[in-house]
Write a protein that holds these residues in place. Structure first.
Motif, PDB file in Angstrom:
ATOM      1  N   LEU A   2      21.068 -56.697 -26.066  1.00  0.00           N
ATOM      2  CA  LEU A   2      21.679 -55.538 -26.956  1.00  0.00           C
ATOM      3  C   LEU A   2      20.774 -54.295 -26.815  1.00  0.00           C
ATOM      4  O   LEU A   2      21.366 -52.996 -26.746  1.00  0.00           O
ATOM      5  CB  LEU A   2      22.313 -55.944 -28.015  1.00  0.00           C
ATOM      6  N   ASN A   3      19.582 -54.384 -27.282  1.00  0.00           N
ATOM      7  CA  ASN A   3      18.703 -53.210 -27.494  1.00  0.00           C
ATOM      8  C   ASN A   3      18.030 -52.599 -26.137  1.00  0.00           C
ATOM      9  O   ASN A   3      17.186 -51.955 -26.364  1.00  0.00           O
ATOM     10  CB  ASN A   3      17.565 -53.913 -28.458  1.00  0.00           C
ATOM     11  N   ALA A   4      18.443 -53.267 -25.182  1.00  0.00           N
ATOM     12  CA  ALA A   4      17.809 -52.917 -23.694  1.00  0.00           C
ATOM     13  C   ALA A   4      18.091 -51.817 -23.304  1.00  0.00           C
ATOM     14  O   ALA A   4      19.418 -51.141 -23.880  1.00  0.00           O
ATOM     15  CB  ALA A   4      17.858 -53.753 -22.421  1.00  0.00           C
ATOM     16  N   ILE A   5      17.291 -50.907 -22.479  1.00  0.00           N
ATOM     17  CA  ILE A   5      17.650 -49.418 -21.918  1.00  0.00           C
ATOM     18  C   ILE A   5      18.341 -49.770 -20.401  1.00  0.00           C
ATOM     19  O   ILE A   5      17.405 -50.193 -19.685  1.00  0.00           O
ATOM     20  CB  ILE A   5      16.436 -48.763 -21.896  1.00  0.00           C
ATOM     21  N   PRO A   6      19.495 -49.459 -20.257  1.00  0.00           N
ATOM     22  CA  PRO A   6      19.937 -49.337 -18.627  1.00  0.00           C
ATOM     23  C   PRO A   6      18.952 -48.654 -17.643  1.00  0.00           C
ATOM     24  O   PRO A   6      18.389 -47.644 -18.085  1.00  0.00           O
ATOM     25  CB  PRO A   6      21.356 -48.960 -18.816  1.00  0.00           C
ATOM     26  N   PHE A   7      18.899 -49.011 -16.559  1.00  0.00           N
ATOM     27  CA  PHE A   7      17.954 -48.517 -15.518  1.00  0.00           C
ATOM     28  C   PHE A   7      18.480 -47.223 -14.965  1.00  0.00           C
ATOM     29  O   PHE A   7      20.057 -47.227 -14.683  1.00  0.00           O
ATOM     30  CB  PHE A   7      17.786 -49.503 -14.304  1.00  0.00           C
ATOM     31  N   PRO A   8      18.172 -46.322 -15.342  1.00  0.00           N
ATOM     32  CA  PRO A   8      18.648 -44.858 -14.877  1.00  0.00           C
ATOM     33  C   PRO A   8      19.249 -44.716 -13.669  1.00  0.00           C
ATOM     34  O   PRO A   8      18.475 -45.587 -12.470  1.00  0.00           O
ATOM     35  CB  PRO A   8      17.418 -43.926 -15.116  1.00  0.00           C
ATOM     36  N   GLU A   9      20.285 -44.125 -13.072  1.00  0.00           N
ATOM     37  CA  GLU A   9      20.849 -43.807 -11.787  1.00  0.00           C
ATOM     38  C   GLU A   9      19.923 -43.010 -11.277  1.00  0.00           C
ATOM     39  O   GLU A   9      20.333 -41.792 -10.848  1.00  0.00           O
ATOM     40  CB  GLU A   9      22.240 -43.362 -11.956  1.00  0.00           C
ATOM     41  N   ILE A  10      18.726 -43.446 -10.370  1.00  0.00           N
ATOM     42  CA  ILE A  10      18.093 -42.691  -9.583  1.00  0.00           C
ATOM     43  C   ILE A  10      17.879 -43.430  -8.161  1.00  0.00           C
ATOM     44  O   ILE A  10      17.497 -44.743  -8.355  1.00  0.00           O
ATOM     45  CB  ILE A  10      16.478 -42.581 -10.279  1.00  0.00           C
ATOM     46  N   ARG A  11      18.273 -43.143  -7.169  1.00  0.00           N
ATOM     47  CA  ARG A  11      18.189 -43.397  -5.889  1.00  0.00           C
ATOM     48  C   ARG A  11      16.673 -43.474  -5.415  1.00  0.00           C
ATOM     49  O   ARG A  11      16.079 -42.460  -5.724  1.00  0.00           O
ATOM     50  CB  ARG A  11      18.873 -42.941  -4.709  1.00  0.00           C
ATOM     51  N   PRO A  12      16.243 -44.433  -4.652  1.00  0.00           N
ATOM     52  CA  PRO A  12      14.696 -44.320  -4.113  1.00  0.00           C
ATOM     53  C   PRO A  12      14.657 -43.111  -3.017  1.00  0.00           C
ATOM     54  O   PRO A  12      13.489 -42.733  -2.849  1.00  0.00           O
ATOM     55  CB  PRO A  12      14.461 -45.534  -3.539  1.00  0.00           C
ATOM     56  N   GLU A  13      15.626 -42.731  -2.450  1.00  0.00           N
ATOM     57  CA  GLU A  13      15.759 -41.653  -1.541  1.00  0.00           C
ATOM     58  C   GLU A  13      15.947 -40.280  -2.177  1.00  0.00           C
ATOM     59  O   GLU A  13      17.033 -40.190  -3.158  1.00  0.00           O
ATOM     60  CB  GLU A  13      16.731 -41.739  -0.662  1.00  0.00           C
ATOM     61  N   ILE A  14      15.336 -39.402  -2.090  1.00  0.00           N
ATOM     62  CA  ILE A  14      15.611 -37.816  -2.589  1.00  0.00           C
ATOM     63  C   ILE A  14      16.854 -37.365  -1.862  1.00  0.00           C
ATOM     64  O   ILE A  14      17.606 -36.659  -2.437  1.00  0.00           O
ATOM     65  CB  ILE A  14      14.448 -36.974  -2.523  1.00  0.00           C
ATOM     66  N   PHE A  15      16.512 -37.475  -0.604  1.00  0.00           N
ATOM     67  CA  PHE A  15      17.901 -36.888   0.359  1.00  0.00           C
ATOM     68  C   PHE A  15      17.602 -37.661   1.658  1.00  0.00           C
ATOM     69  O   PHE A  15      16.746 -38.114   2.100  1.00  0.00           O
ATOM     70  CB  PHE A  15      17.904 -35.513   0.526  1.00  0.00           C
ATOM     71  N   THR A  16      18.832 -37.628   2.344  1.00  0.00           N
ATOM     72  CA  THR A  16      19.053 -38.297   3.797  1.00  0.00           C
ATOM     73  C   THR A  16      19.658 -37.553   4.816  1.00  0.00           C
ATOM     74  O   THR A  16      20.552 -36.977   4.556  1.00  0.00           O
ATOM     75  CB  THR A  16      19.600 -39.819   3.738  1.00  0.00           C
TER      76      THR A  16
END
Length: 299
Positions: A2-16
């Motif tokens: 319950l107290n955990a932080i969700p992983f942020p929505e960041i993709r490994p790629e900056i752009f493709t």
């Protein structure tokens, strides 16, 4: 949890970019290396232009740093990749040797990269008749910047995460491997060990080195290098207490992935490789402190 932080929505790629049926991506991992090398390059140039910090004479001209950068890039890439292959994935890469060339997919070892940089720096120093100890001090002073960006990139890539935790700052990393936590029936949170390393090896160690430089550490060749080696080794050994060991070292009988000692009390591969760094660093510190300072005349 319950107290955990969700992983942020960041993709490994900056752009493709999609060109001629192929994908070309700029990844945060690559950008971290580029940023670390360029900022390190600027730091060393700045140091070489401040002769007073060295006791009156800088070990090399600022114009020579451009050539040094080329040697360091080769040392980082070749040493880091070969170190990872030898220390953390020898069995896999022995069976798939062509995979060694895929550096863009990740898989670099700091200890290997450090050795690569030291070899490149020693070669450069001898070729250009530069004091190797002073050059190593300059490289050590620039290293925490690269370490900081590299560990942030590890976090963005959701790799090298820590052991399961119920602390409120635990992060729910994506992926089946990260969620494979024995005994956890809900989402599994883990220590964000990449951020621990960014803070200790990057920010804190970098601050300590800069403070020492302001108090004349560069006038004792080898002192900054020694403190860097000792500080990094201690920081890495501490963070390894929270970092998940590489899968190849983990077995049902050895869940913590120790490579020496027992399953309950031993050393991980990262700790084992850091022990000689600490010892050698302390020797370098003592050596530097027992030698006279460089001249203090201002340039």
């Amino acid at each position: 949890m319950l107290n955990a932080i969700p992983f942020p929505e960041i993709r490994p790629e900056i752009f493709t970019l999609h060109l001629l049926g192929h994908e070309f991506s700029l990844r945060w991992y690559a950008l971290a290396y580029i940023a670390g090398l360029l900022l390190g390059w600027r730091i060393i140039i700045t140091l070489m232009r401040r002769a007073k910090l060295w006791g009156g004479t800088a070990p090399m001209a600022a114009e020579e740093v451009d050539d040094l950068l080329t040697a360091i890039i080769l040392g980082v890439i070749l040493g880091g990749r070969l170190g990872f292959v030898l220390f953390y994935g020898f069995d896999y890469y022995s069976a798939h040797p062509l995979e060694i060339l895929k550096v863009w997919e990740g898989g670099m070892s700091f200890h290997g990269g450090f050795l690569g940089v030291m070899v490149a720096g020693l070669w450069f120093a001898r070729r250009h008749k530069i004091n190797a100890w002073s050059l190593a001090d300059a490289l050590a002073l620039a290293a925490p910047v690269g370490l900081f960006f590299g560990r942030i990139a590890n976090f963005i890539n959701a790799e090298l995460w820590g052991r399961p935790t119920d602390m409120p700052w635990g992060v729910i990393f994506p992926g089946a491997a990260a969620q494979d936590c024995p005994g956890v029936l809900t989402l599994c949170a883990r220590h964000p060990s990449q951020l621990y390393e960014a803070g200790l090896e990057g920010l804190l160690l970098g601050l300590i080195l800069w403070v020492l430089v302001r108090f004349g550490a560069l006038t004792r060749p080898g002192l900054v290098l020694g403190v860097f080696l000792t500080g990094y080794g201690l920081a890495r050994m501490f963070v390894e207490l929270f970092r998940q060991a590489d899968a190849e070292f983990i077995t049902p009988e050895n869940p913590l992935g120790h490579v020496i000692g027992s399953a309950d009390f031993g050393l991980s591969m990262g700790q084992l490789l850091s022990v000689p760094m600490v010892l050698i660093g302390l020797i370098f510190v003592l050596r530097a402190l027992n030698r006279p300072r460089a001249g203090t005349a201002e340039a």
